[in-house]
Each structure stands twice: as C-alpha cells, then as structure tokens.
Scaffold this motif. Structure first.
Motif, PDB file in Angstrom:
ATOM      1  N   UNK A 144      -5.487   7.777  -6.206  1.00  0.00           N
ATOM      2  CA  UNK A 144      -5.938   7.101  -4.984  1.00  0.00           C
ATOM      3  C   UNK A 144      -6.631   8.039  -3.998  1.00  0.00           C
ATOM      4  N   UNK A 145      -6.733   9.296  -4.343  1.00  0.00           N
ATOM      5  CA  UNK A 145      -7.311  10.250  -3.405  1.00  0.00           C
ATOM      6  C   UNK A 145      -6.429  10.487  -2.198  1.00  0.00           C
ATOM      7  N   UNK A 146      -5.144  10.140  -2.318  1.00  0.00           N
ATOM      8  CA  UNK A 146      -4.201  10.370  -1.229  1.00  0.00           C
ATOM      9  C   UNK A 146      -4.301   9.380  -0.096  1.00  0.00           C
ATOM     10  N   UNK A 147      -4.951   8.251  -0.318  1.00  0.00           N
ATOM     11  CA  UNK A 147      -5.094   7.215   0.716  1.00  0.00           C
ATOM     12  C   UNK A 147      -4.484   5.930   0.158  1.00  0.00           C
ATOM     13  N   UNK A 148      -3.225   5.620   0.585  1.00  0.00           N
ATOM     14  CA  UNK A 148      -2.522   4.522  -0.087  1.00  0.00           C
ATOM     15  C   UNK A 148      -1.340   4.027   0.737  1.00  0.00           C
ATOM     16  N   UNK A 149      -1.237   2.691   0.876  1.00  0.00           N
ATOM     17  CA  UNK A 149      -0.053   2.049   1.453  1.00  0.00           C
ATOM     18  C   UNK A 149       0.837   1.608   0.287  1.00  0.00           C
ATOM     19  N   UNK A 150       2.072   2.125   0.256  1.00  0.00           N
ATOM     20  CA  UNK A 150       2.928   2.016  -0.925  1.00  0.00           C
ATOM     21  C   UNK A 150       4.176   1.200  -0.634  1.00  0.00           C
ATOM     22  N   UNK A 151       4.556   0.373  -1.602  1.00  0.00           N
ATOM     23  CA  UNK A 151       5.837  -0.323  -1.587  1.00  0.00           C
ATOM     24  C   UNK A 151       6.763   0.407  -2.561  1.00  0.00           C
ATOM     25  N   UNK A 152       8.001   0.639  -2.133  1.00  0.00           N
ATOM     26  CA  UNK A 152       8.972   1.345  -2.967  1.00  0.00           C
ATOM     27  C   UNK A 152      10.158   0.434  -3.294  1.00  0.00           C
ATOM     28  N   UNK A 153      10.483   0.343  -4.585  1.00  0.00           N
ATOM     29  CA  UNK A 153      11.718  -0.318  -5.005  1.00  0.00           C
ATOM     30  C   UNK A 153      12.697   0.766  -5.434  1.00  0.00           C
ATOM     31  N   UNK A 154      13.773   0.910  -4.666  1.00  0.00           N
ATOM     32  CA  UNK A 154      14.766   1.943  -4.935  1.00  0.00           C
ATOM     33  C   UNK A 154      15.767   1.485  -5.988  1.00  0.00           C
ATOM     34  N   UNK A 180       1.398   6.447   2.784  1.00  0.00           N
ATOM     35  CA  UNK A 180       2.685   6.143   3.404  1.00  0.00           C
ATOM     36  C   UNK A 180       3.402   5.022   2.663  1.00  0.00           C
ATOM     37  N   UNK A 181       4.735   5.059   2.737  1.00  0.00           N
ATOM     38  CA  UNK A 181       5.550   3.970   2.197  1.00  0.00           C
ATOM     39  C   UNK A 181       5.757   2.962   3.319  1.00  0.00           C
ATOM     40  N   UNK A 182       5.212   1.760   3.151  1.00  0.00           N
ATOM     41  CA  UNK A 182       5.268   0.754   4.204  1.00  0.00           C
ATOM     42  C   UNK A 182       6.494  -0.161   4.066  1.00  0.00           C
ATOM     43  N   UNK A 183       7.023  -0.261   2.867  1.00  0.00           N
ATOM     44  CA  UNK A 183       8.237  -1.043   2.628  1.00  0.00           C
ATOM     45  C   UNK A 183       9.065  -0.332   1.570  1.00  0.00           C
ATOM     46  N   UNK A 184      10.380  -0.246   1.794  1.00  0.00           N
ATOM     47  CA  UNK A 184      11.271   0.382   0.827  1.00  0.00           C
ATOM     48  C   UNK A 184      12.595  -0.376   0.805  1.00  0.00           C
ATOM     49  N   UNK A 185      12.984  -0.821  -0.380  1.00  0.00           N
ATOM     50  CA  UNK A 185      14.201  -1.623  -0.486  1.00  0.00           C
ATOM     51  C   UNK A 185      14.808  -1.442  -1.872  1.00  0.00           C
ATOM     52  N   UNK A 186      16.125  -1.493  -1.963  1.00  0.00           N
ATOM     53  CA  UNK A 186      16.773  -1.368  -3.269  1.00  0.00           C
ATOM     54  C   UNK A 186      16.624  -2.657  -4.077  1.00  0.00           C
ATOM     55  N   UNK A 200       9.922 -11.096  -1.906  1.00  0.00           N
ATOM     56  CA  UNK A 200      10.211 -11.019  -0.473  1.00  0.00           C
ATOM     57  C   UNK A 200       9.247 -10.072   0.240  1.00  0.00           C
ATOM     58  N   UNK A 201       8.968  -8.937  -0.391  1.00  0.00           N
ATOM     59  CA  UNK A 201       8.061  -7.952   0.210  1.00  0.00           C
ATOM     60  C   UNK A 201       6.642  -8.502   0.309  1.00  0.00           C
ATOM     61  N   UNK A 202       6.179  -9.160  -0.730  1.00  0.00           N
ATOM     62  CA  UNK A 202       4.823  -9.720  -0.714  1.00  0.00           C
ATOM     63  C   UNK A 202       4.662 -10.753   0.403  1.00  0.00           C
ATOM     64  N   UNK A 203       5.682 -11.568   0.618  1.00  0.00           N
ATOM     65  CA  UNK A 203       5.639 -12.541   1.711  1.00  0.00           C
ATOM     66  C   UNK A 203       5.578 -11.828   3.060  1.00  0.00           C
ATOM     67  N   UNK A 205       4.396  -8.953   3.626  1.00  0.00           N
ATOM     68  CA  UNK A 205       3.145  -8.195   3.740  1.00  0.00           C
ATOM     69  C   UNK A 205       1.919  -9.093   3.634  1.00  0.00           C
ATOM     70  N   UNK A 206       2.080 -10.357   4.004  1.00  0.00           N
ATOM     71  CA  UNK A 206       0.946 -11.274   4.043  1.00  0.00           C
ATOM     72  C   UNK A 206       0.319 -11.546   2.691  1.00  0.00           C
ATOM     73  N   UNK A 207       1.140 -11.558   1.649  1.00  0.00           N
ATOM     74  CA  UNK A 207       0.626 -11.812   0.302  1.00  0.00           C
ATOM     75  C   UNK A 207       0.352 -10.560  -0.489  1.00  0.00           C
ATOM     76  N   UNK A 208       0.352  -9.410   0.163  1.00  0.00           N
ATOM     77  CA  UNK A 208       0.215  -8.131  -0.525  1.00  0.00           C
ATOM     78  C   UNK A 208      -1.197  -7.652  -0.764  1.00  0.00           C
ATOM     79  N   UNK A 209      -2.205  -8.332  -0.206  1.00  0.00           N
ATOM     80  CA  UNK A 209      -3.595  -7.962  -0.493  1.00  0.00           C
ATOM     81  C   UNK A 209      -3.989  -6.612   0.104  1.00  0.00           C
ATOM     82  N   UNK A 210      -3.246  -6.153   1.104  1.00  0.00           N
ATOM     83  CA  UNK A 210      -3.563  -4.867   1.717  1.00  0.00           C
ATOM     84  C   UNK A 210      -2.738  -3.717   1.140  1.00  0.00           C
TER      85      UNK A 210
END
Length: 315
Positions: A144-154, A180-186, A200-203, A205-210
C-alpha cells in the motif's frame, strides 16, 4: 511341550516389557476453534502413534480451567511427560509446580506461559508471534505504500498469539504515519465470529468503502470476514486487502480465488519436536534452549502456487 510353553512365556514377557517401556504422554490442547488447530491435534496424534507413544489427549474447549483439570489428571495417572498448548499466558504456576513436584517434565507448545520461573517447564516449541505480526505488516505496508486505513480482528484476548501478533504489527505500523488501525476487535480466532464482527465493523464504517485493508490474527477469522465483505457488496482482496496468519489449506483456496492477499505460515507440526525433547529429557539431557523457534514463510497471490499444488496433491 515344555519348550513350547517356555517360548510362549518368553514371548509374553518380551511384549509386556515393550509395553511397559512405551511412553505415556498427556497432551492438553486449547480446543478445535480453527482448521489450523485441528490439523495441529491430528498431527500430534499421528506422530504419537508412529512412535508408539500412549497419548492421553484432552480438548479444553477454549477454557483454561479445563486444561488445569486435565494436567492434574495426567499427574494423577503418572504420565511420563506432559505437553501443553495453553489457552492464555497467566495462571499456570500452581499446576506446573504440581507437575514439577511429581517429577513430570512439561513441554509448552504454540502459545506461551508466564510463570515467573522457566524451570517449571523444559522448553517451549512455537513460532515467533511478534515476528509473524511484523511480516504481515511489512507485506501490507509494501503493498500500500504505507498509506492505509486498517481493520484488525484480534485473537483470543490474553493469548500470547494475539498479544505477540498485535505487538509486531503495531511495531512496523509505527514507522508509517499514513497507516492506522481504525477499528480493532476480538473475534476469538473463529470463522463464525470473524464474520459476525466484520459485519458489525462494516456497518460502523459506512459499508467499508473507505477501508484499505483487513488484518486478522488468524486465517479462520479472515475466512469468516471475507464472507461479510462479499455480502456487503465489496470484493475482498481488491476493494479491501486481506492479510492474516496460519496458512491453513482453506486460505490457499482463497488466495487462488483472489479473496486473500497474504498469509504468514505457522506450522502445525509441533508434535515431532515436542516428542524429541521429551525423549532427550528422559535420557538425561537438561540443557535445552527455553524457546525452540518454528519459522514460516509469507504466502501471497504471487508465490502461493507451488505450496497449493503440494497440499492439493497436484504435484
């Protein structure tokens, strides 16, 4: 006739002697929450059978209290050794002290234990979870060239795998100010929770398009999350990049389909090294490294084919 009876008796004594000399090993497994874990258990059982080891297997169903009960049962049965794949890191000192008092060696496999005294176990055989996180983040930052909004599932909260993978990933991410990690959840290392939490995260995050990418602590959560991404009308592997850990068979199918971008390999074949250590220990060796590291590759859409062919019997 007496010679025949004598021969039969001698043969019986030899068989009895061989049976008496066979090792009995107790194995306390976390559970069967993932394909990787199931393969791990099957591999240990197969290796024990190959070596003539009497394996006492216990599935803890994700509960530490079940593991502690199993270990105490192994101690009461007088097994020759105990192998433990711990659910979480803490809370093991009392039961490992009981094993030590009974002079039963303990080998830790996969996740780690925090007991404050490494003499309570012979060694730990496991991958470097921190390095797995680094590898996953390194691939994603390159992609990604270091430019990325990331979701994390722990993974399971308090487990060394989740702690280490998170630490390694975040260590690399700290070098990239636009990532950056914008959402992180187990999602507890399971496919079903991966799907549920990702929905739940996609909802949220407005559908996840960003969103740029999904980072999961194991493949099972990734596979569940992929279903949620598809049901949201997005294309995993393209609209949302997917990187995870384990390299189970199903993830190679997802790599081939383009649904997953990368996975860091974690070998499930820990039984052989564990039994080797036990054999050496019982023969008198004591100077073991406290951590025997199992390394793994990073498989991507660009390099997965040879491993896929090998696993699927195409070679």
């Amino acid at each position: 006739m007496n010679k025949i009876f004598a021969s039969v008796a001698l043969a019986s004594m030899v068989v009895a002697s061989q049976a008496a000399s066979a090792l009995t090993v107790g194995f306390s497994q976390v559970g069967s929450e993932s394909g990787w874990r199931t393969t791990f258990s099957e591999s240990v059982k197969a290796e024990a059978e190959r070596r003539g080891i009497d394996l006492k297997f216990s599935d803890a169903q994700q509960k530490q209290e079940n593991q502690i009960k199993a270990i105490r049962s192994f101690i009461a049965q007088g097994v020759d050794a105990i192998v433990v794949a711990p659910v979480v890191e803490t809370g093991w000192r009392p039961v490992l002290m009981e094993a030590a008092r009974s002079r039963i060696p303990v080998v830790i496999v996969d996740r780690n234990v925090d007991v404050g005294n490494s003499r309570l176990y012979v060694t730990r055989i496991a991958p470097d979870f921190v390095d797995e996180g680094r590898k996953a983040a390194g691939w994603l930052m390159d992609a990604t060239g270091g430019d990325c909004d990331i979701v994390e599932l722990q993974g399971t909260v308090g487990s060394s795998a989740a702690i280490g993978r998170m630490e390694g990933f975040n260590e690399v991410l700290a070098e990239y100010p636009n990532a950056q990690i914008v959402r992180s959840q187990t999602a507890e290392f399971t496919r079903s929770k991966g799907k549920e939490v990702m929905e739940s995260i996609l909802k949220a995050e407005g559908g996840g398009k960003n969103l740029c990418a999904l980072w999961t602590h194991n493949d099972e959560m990734a596979l569940g999350a992929i279903q949620a991404i598809k049901e949201a009308g997005l294309q995993p592997g393209k609209d949302i990049l997917v990187v995870s850990v384990d390299a189970v068979d199903d993830i190679f199918t997802a790599l081939k389909a383009g649904d997953v971008n990368a996975t860091v390999e974690m070998s499930p074949h820990l039984g052989g090294p564990a039994f080797d250590v036990i054999d050496e220990y019982l023969k008198g060796k004591r100077d073991f490294e406290k951590w025997i590291v199992m390394d793994g590759e990073v498989f991507t859409q660009q390099n997965y084919q040879a491993e896929y062919n090998k696993r699927m019997g195409a070679e």
